[in-house]
Scaffold this active site. Sequence first.
Site, mmCIF file in Angstrom:
data_model
loop_
_atom_site.group_PDB
_atom_site.id
_atom_site.type_symbol
_atom_site.label_atom_id
_atom_site.label_comp_id
_atom_site.label_asym_id
_atom_site.label_seq_id
_atom_site.Cartn_x
_atom_site.Cartn_y
_atom_site.Cartn_z
ATOM 1 N N HIS A 39 18.446 36.599 35.667
ATOM 2 C CA HIS A 39 16.653 37.071 36.081
ATOM 3 C C HIS A 39 16.649 36.672 37.311
ATOM 4 C CE1 HIS A 39 15.978 37.787 31.768
ATOM 5 N NE2 HIS A 39 16.977 37.176 31.701
ATOM 6 N N GLU A 121 17.410 32.153 35.391
ATOM 7 C CA GLU A 121 16.763 32.915 36.255
ATOM 8 C C GLU A 121 17.062 32.234 37.917
ATOM 9 O OE1 GLU A 121 13.757 35.088 35.766
ATOM 10 O OE2 GLU A 121 13.263 34.501 34.020
ATOM 11 N N HIS A 157 18.764 41.503 33.710
ATOM 12 C CA HIS A 157 18.104 41.869 33.055
ATOM 13 C C HIS A 157 17.825 43.528 32.864
ATOM 14 C CE1 HIS A 157 13.842 40.774 31.464
ATOM 15 N NE2 HIS A 157 14.599 40.984 30.061
ATOM 16 N N ASP A 167 14.827 43.305 37.686
ATOM 17 C CA ASP A 167 15.731 41.847 37.680
ATOM 18 C C ASP A 167 17.323 41.906 37.699
ATOM 19 O OD1 ASP A 167 14.274 41.699 35.792
ATOM 20 O OD2 ASP A 167 14.878 39.268 35.524
#
Length: 184
Positions: A39, A121, A157, A167
């Site tokens: 992400h 992330e 993602h 993303d």
Amino acid sequence: MSAPAERRSRGLLAEARQVASPNHDRRPPGCEPTLVLLHSISLPRGQYGGDAVERLFSNRLDPGEHASFGELAGLRVSSHFYVRRDGELLQFVPLARRAWHAGTSRWRGRERCNDFSIGIELEGVDSGPFESVQYARLTTLIRRLRALAPLRELAAHSDVAPGRKTDPGARFDWARLLSALARD
């Protein structure tokens, strides 16, 4: 048991700064993570280096602090890891737990990707590039995770939630990451 061994047994990596998130639960019985899900995030969008993502993932983000935060009020999300622009690694959720990062999702016919993935992330936006140090940290992290879990696949993602998520974005250099992972 030594402190590092105890952390490992709980699914916490010593190389990551720990920031506990309440936004996780048990994985379904017998479900091991087989997918690394990438992400990107920054709060506010395009602003780097602050602690707003940490506060979002730990339910401490004040929705009145920034105009863009209002839409995040009451949102309960997390990821297992967060790689900052400077390469710092944060961990929010132990590996054995299900972090809430993918939302409504599907990968290769399997629904509910949170059940069988580890979410990472990257600090960034889906329209911008990522830093060299982030790719280096991500490569090291994925190698480490592969030694701890039966991870066989890697996806964005946007791959598991097409039309809903974009993303980590078109500027994420998949060839660079895959080439680095192939080297040993």
